[in-house]
Design a protein around this motif. Structure first.
Motif, PDB file in Angstrom:
ATOM      1  N   THR A  95       1.013  -1.066  -0.063  1.00 52.66           N
ATOM      2  CA  THR A  95       0.063  -0.050  -0.087  1.00 52.66           C
ATOM      3  C   THR A  95       1.012   1.288   0.132  1.00 52.66           C
ATOM      4  N   VAL A  96       0.232   2.298  -0.369  1.00 51.62           N
ATOM      5  CA  VAL A  96       1.229   3.670  -0.469  1.00 51.62           C
ATOM      6  C   VAL A  96       0.185   4.789   0.021  1.00 51.62           C
ATOM      7  N   HIS A  97       0.695   5.343   1.323  1.00 54.45           N
ATOM      8  CA  HIS A  97      -0.006   6.716   1.625  1.00 54.45           C
ATOM      9  C   HIS A  97       0.837   7.983   0.994  1.00 54.45           C
ATOM     10  N   PHE A  98      -0.292   8.711   0.652  1.00 52.58           N
ATOM     11  CA  PHE A  98       0.514  10.170   0.073  1.00 52.58           C
ATOM     12  C   PHE A  98       0.106  11.322   1.007  1.00 52.58           C
ATOM     13  N   TYR A  99       1.101  11.929   1.025  1.00 53.67           N
ATOM     14  CA  TYR A  99       1.103  13.382   1.768  1.00 53.67           C
ATOM     15  C   TYR A  99       1.317  14.697   1.223  1.00 53.67           C
TER      16      TYR A  99
ATOM     17  N   ALA B 265       3.907   8.362  16.453  1.00 56.38           N
ATOM     18  CA  ALA B 265       4.683   9.328  16.114  1.00 56.38           C
ATOM     19  C   ALA B 265       4.510  10.614  16.107  1.00 56.38           C
ATOM     20  N   ARG B 266       3.140  10.585  16.475  1.00 55.33           N
ATOM     21  CA  ARG B 266       2.358  12.240  16.866  1.00 55.33           C
ATOM     22  C   ARG B 266       2.342  12.410  18.338  1.00 55.33           C
TER      23      ARG B 266
ATOM     24  N   PHE C  85      -2.189  -1.675  13.101  1.00 46.09           N
ATOM     25  CA  PHE C  85      -0.966  -1.695  13.455  1.00 46.09           C
ATOM     26  C   PHE C  85      -0.227  -0.324  12.830  1.00 46.09           C
ATOM     27  N   ILE C  86      -0.768   0.249  11.577  1.00 53.94           N
ATOM     28  CA  ILE C  86      -0.217   1.393  10.750  1.00 53.94           C
ATOM     29  C   ILE C  86      -0.802   2.696  11.737  1.00 53.94           C
ATOM     30  N   ASN C  87      -2.014   2.591  11.947  1.00 48.50           N
ATOM     31  CA  ASN C  87      -2.655   3.780  12.819  1.00 48.50           C
ATOM     32  C   ASN C  87      -2.087   3.840  14.215  1.00 48.50           C
ATOM     33  N   GLU C  88      -1.800   2.843  14.938  1.00 47.52           N
ATOM     34  CA  GLU C  88      -1.267   2.934  16.152  1.00 47.52           C
ATOM     35  C   GLU C  88       0.253   3.507  16.184  1.00 47.52           C
ATOM     36  N   TRP C  89       0.962   3.216  15.059  1.00 45.91           N
ATOM     37  CA  TRP C  89       2.235   3.495  14.600  1.00 45.91           C
ATOM     38  C   TRP C  89       2.385   5.072  14.741  1.00 45.91           C
ATOM     39  N   ALA C  90       1.264   5.352  13.760  1.00 47.57           N
ATOM     40  CA  ALA C  90       1.022   6.951  13.613  1.00 47.57           C
ATOM     41  C   ALA C  90       0.883   7.631  14.728  1.00 47.57           C
TER      42      ALA C  90
ATOM     43  N   THR D  49     -12.675  -7.341  -3.681  1.00 50.85           N
ATOM     44  CA  THR D  49     -12.482  -7.071  -2.338  1.00 50.85           C
ATOM     45  C   THR D  49     -12.723  -5.496  -2.155  1.00 50.85           C
ATOM     46  N   SER D  50     -13.657  -5.515  -0.841  1.00 52.94           N
ATOM     47  CA  SER D  50     -13.799  -3.890  -0.553  1.00 52.94           C
ATOM     48  C   SER D  50     -12.956  -3.589   0.522  1.00 52.94           C
ATOM     49  N   TRP D  51     -12.467  -2.372   0.610  1.00 52.96           N
ATOM     50  CA  TRP D  51     -11.871  -1.648   1.561  1.00 52.96           C
ATOM     51  C   TRP D  51     -12.682  -0.455   2.373  1.00 52.96           C
ATOM     52  N   THR D  52     -13.778  -0.589   1.978  1.00 53.38           N
ATOM     53  CA  THR D  52     -14.594   0.832   2.662  1.00 53.38           C
ATOM     54  C   THR D  52     -14.864   0.539   3.862  1.00 53.38           C
ATOM     55  N   SER D  53     -14.791  -0.402   4.680  1.00 53.22           N
ATOM     56  CA  SER D  53     -14.935  -0.542   5.971  1.00 53.22           C
ATOM     57  C   SER D  53     -13.485  -0.494   6.688  1.00 53.22           C
ATOM     58  N   LEU D  54     -12.283  -0.125   6.169  1.00 51.10           N
ATOM     59  CA  LEU D  54     -11.001  -0.111   6.780  1.00 51.10           C
ATOM     60  C   LEU D  54     -10.820   1.451   6.965  1.00 51.10           C
ATOM     61  N   PRO D  55      -9.971   1.634   8.243  1.00 51.36           N
ATOM     62  CA  PRO D  55      -9.719   3.259   8.421  1.00 51.36           C
ATOM     63  C   PRO D  55      -8.259   3.644   7.697  1.00 51.36           C
ATOM     64  N   VAL D  56      -8.643   3.690   6.472  1.00 47.97           N
ATOM     65  CA  VAL D  56      -7.496   3.865   5.444  1.00 47.97           C
ATOM     66  C   VAL D  56      -6.769   5.186   5.796  1.00 47.97           C
ATOM     67  N   TYR D  57      -7.491   6.314   6.247  1.00 45.49           N
ATOM     68  CA  TYR D  57      -7.135   7.686   6.191  1.00 45.49           C
ATOM     69  C   TYR D  57      -6.722   8.374   7.410  1.00 45.49           C
ATOM     70  N   GLU D  58      -6.390   7.339   8.383  1.00 49.06           N
ATOM     71  CA  GLU D  58      -6.025   7.785   9.973  1.00 49.06           C
ATOM     72  C   GLU D  58      -4.531   7.924  10.097  1.00 49.06           C
ATOM     73  N   ALA D  59      -3.629   7.510   9.226  1.00 45.08           N
ATOM     74  CA  ALA D  59      -2.259   7.443   9.393  1.00 45.08           C
ATOM     75  C   ALA D  59      -1.447   8.601   9.090  1.00 45.08           C
ATOM     76  N   ASN D  60      -1.812   9.768   9.897  1.00 49.23           N
ATOM     77  CA  ASN D  60      -1.071  10.859  10.285  1.00 49.23           C
ATOM     78  C   ASN D  60      -0.061  10.935  11.242  1.00 49.23           C
ATOM     79  N   PHE D  61       1.380  10.887  10.693  1.00 52.95           N
ATOM     80  CA  PHE D  61       2.442  10.811  11.320  1.00 52.95           C
ATOM     81  C   PHE D  61       3.175  12.065  11.841  1.00 52.95           C
ATOM     82  N   GLY D  62       2.209  13.177  11.514  1.00 52.70           N
ATOM     83  CA  GLY D  62       2.670  14.517  12.259  1.00 52.70           C
ATOM     84  C   GLY D  62       3.100  15.534  11.314  1.00 52.70           C
ATOM     85  N   TRP D  63       3.164  14.845   9.842  1.00 50.38           N
ATOM     86  CA  TRP D  63       3.138  15.880   8.627  1.00 50.38           C
ATOM     87  C   TRP D  63       2.146  16.246   7.952  1.00 50.38           C
TER      88      TRP D  63
END
Length: 412
Positions: A37-41, A177-178, A169-174, A383-397
């Motif tokens: 996966t790729v997150h863009f900021y 970071a914050r 994991f990703i969102n707890e990591w974020a 496959t549906s990702w609509t129920s996943l919290p995919v936009y919560e990975a704010n690492f501070g930037w």
């Protein structure tokens, strides 16, 4: 073009349990590759790239204390039959520093298409020449764009985590970071799914998939190139499909209306069969990922870190699929999903446990690859990702402006 600057190995910040961890039956049939996966900021003038890298390193090392299985390595099990075991040995994750002359806008203009250019934003792994016991279970790459934007490309082992667990994991990591308080702690005991019961059902999804009539195997279909397209459906279009599926009286579901997924997946299934010009007698399957966290009894605890996705299949002939209205396709999907009951799940796990070789069911559906099950023509997977919290990975930037797959299928 992406230029790699530095490759770091990030280990847990504190000592973690050194143990061999049980892997569930569902873990055993997942792809041994990484889910990309790729997150863009967007650009953030308040952040220097060097600061972002240091924040990621420090926070990842702390996240790997909480999610310590991800710092381990997979090994072939002495049980044979393609089975694996997890050694929690704190060898760590891979974090790559990279930069490119491209801009975030360059990817936006291509609708963030998961193509070869997108793949450059995720660390590479040579699966053919790297022993599984040497492959990190988390691959991360922070790429700086010419415009000042960033991307975080991730590969997380699908043997260890489904989508729900990966984003946990990703969102707890974020959050780490914050510098904010972490949320739900992961439940790491995979023996929750250690069920000693014999199979009671046939389980279509674990039987050989249909072949194209007249072909002895799927070799030629596997060799065909994969074309990737991004089709955007508006809310109005989705509502129209849902209304269409629910208005037909012949296959109307009186218990509850067909969902967005059942309507859209049914529509895509019909379109694919029509485009493939299947003969009426051609069998076709639609494979569905069913999250059974709340379907098994007792329900799986909140925060369970592992795989709780059961592959189910709707099956019919192309003739039935295309001669009937959309509601027929939706009804077949509903039928497949609804049969995933507590008894059915236990039977599914029991059947996997009884398999002499679990590797034949691993998902390696990449063009040209001869390994594992093949979910291409005449079948498909939605496959549906609509129920996943995919936009919560704010690492501070800044907030995520786009999250999407880094590639279609898995490389092997």
């Amino acid at each position: 073009m992406v230029t790699v600057k530095t490759i770091h190995t990030v280990q847990p910040a504190e000592p973690t349990p050194n143990e061999i961890m049980y892997l569930s039956e569902l873990d055993q049939i997942n792809a041994v590759t990484h889910a990309p996966t790729v997150h863009f900021y967007g650009p953030n003038t308040d952040f220097h790239y060097s600061d972002a890298i240091q924040i990621l390193k420090d926070s990842l090392s702390r996240a790997l204390v909480i999610f310590y299985p991800l710092a381990g390595r997979l090994h072939e099990s002495g049980l044979g039959g393609g089975r694996l075991e997890l050694h929690c040995d704190a060898k760590g994750a891979t974090l790559v520093e990279a930069e490119t002359e491209s801009t975030v806008e360059d990817f936006a203009k291509q609708n963030f298409l998961p193509n070869a250019k997108m793949r450059e934003l995720i660390p590479k792994m040579d699966y053919s020449n790297t022993p599984i016991c040497e492959q990190p279970l988390v691959l991360a790459q922070l790429t700086k764009f010419r415009c000042g934007g960033l991307s975080l490309g991730l590969g997380i082992s699908h043997v260890l985590a489904d989508g729900t667990s990966a984003f946990h994991f990703i969102n707890e990591w974020a959050k780490i970071a914050r510098g904010v308080k972490t949320g739900i702690l992961p439940v790491l005991d995979r023996k929750i799914l250690q069920i000693e019961e014999p199979p009671k059902f046939e389980h279509t999804a674990l039987t050989p998939l249909p072949l194209i009539i007249g072909q002895p195997d799927n070799t030629e279909e596997r060799k065909k190139p994969t074309t990737i397209a991004m089709l955007k459906l508006s809310k109005e279009q989705i509502d129209k499909l849902k209304d269409k599926a629910n208005k037909d009286k012949l296959y109307k579901n009186t218990f509850r209306p067909y969902s967005r997924y059942e309507a859209v997946a049914g529509h895509v299934w019909r379109c694919a069969s029509k485009a493939r010009r299947h003969v009426d007698e051609q069998l076709t399957q639609l494979h569905i990922a069913v999250n059974f966290r709340n379907r098994i009894q007792p329900p799986i605890p909140q925060g369970f870190f592992g795989n709780s996705i059961l592959r189910e299949a709707a099956i019919t002939t192309a003739g039935e699929l295309l001669s009937n209205p959309l509601s027929y396709a939706s009804s077949k999907i509903r039928e497949a999903i609804d049969q995933v009951t507590d008894e059915y799940i236990r039977s599914y796990l029991g059947l996997i446990k009884a398999l002499p070789d679990v590797s034949v069911h691993r998902n390696f559906h990449t063009a040209g690859c001869a390994l594992g099950a093949f979910y291409g023509n005449p079948s498909m997977e939605v496959t549906s990702w609509t129920s996943l919290p995919v936009y919560e990975a704010n690492f501070g930037w800044g907030e995520v402006i786009h999250l999407g797959p880094g590639s279609m299928g898995h490389f092997c």
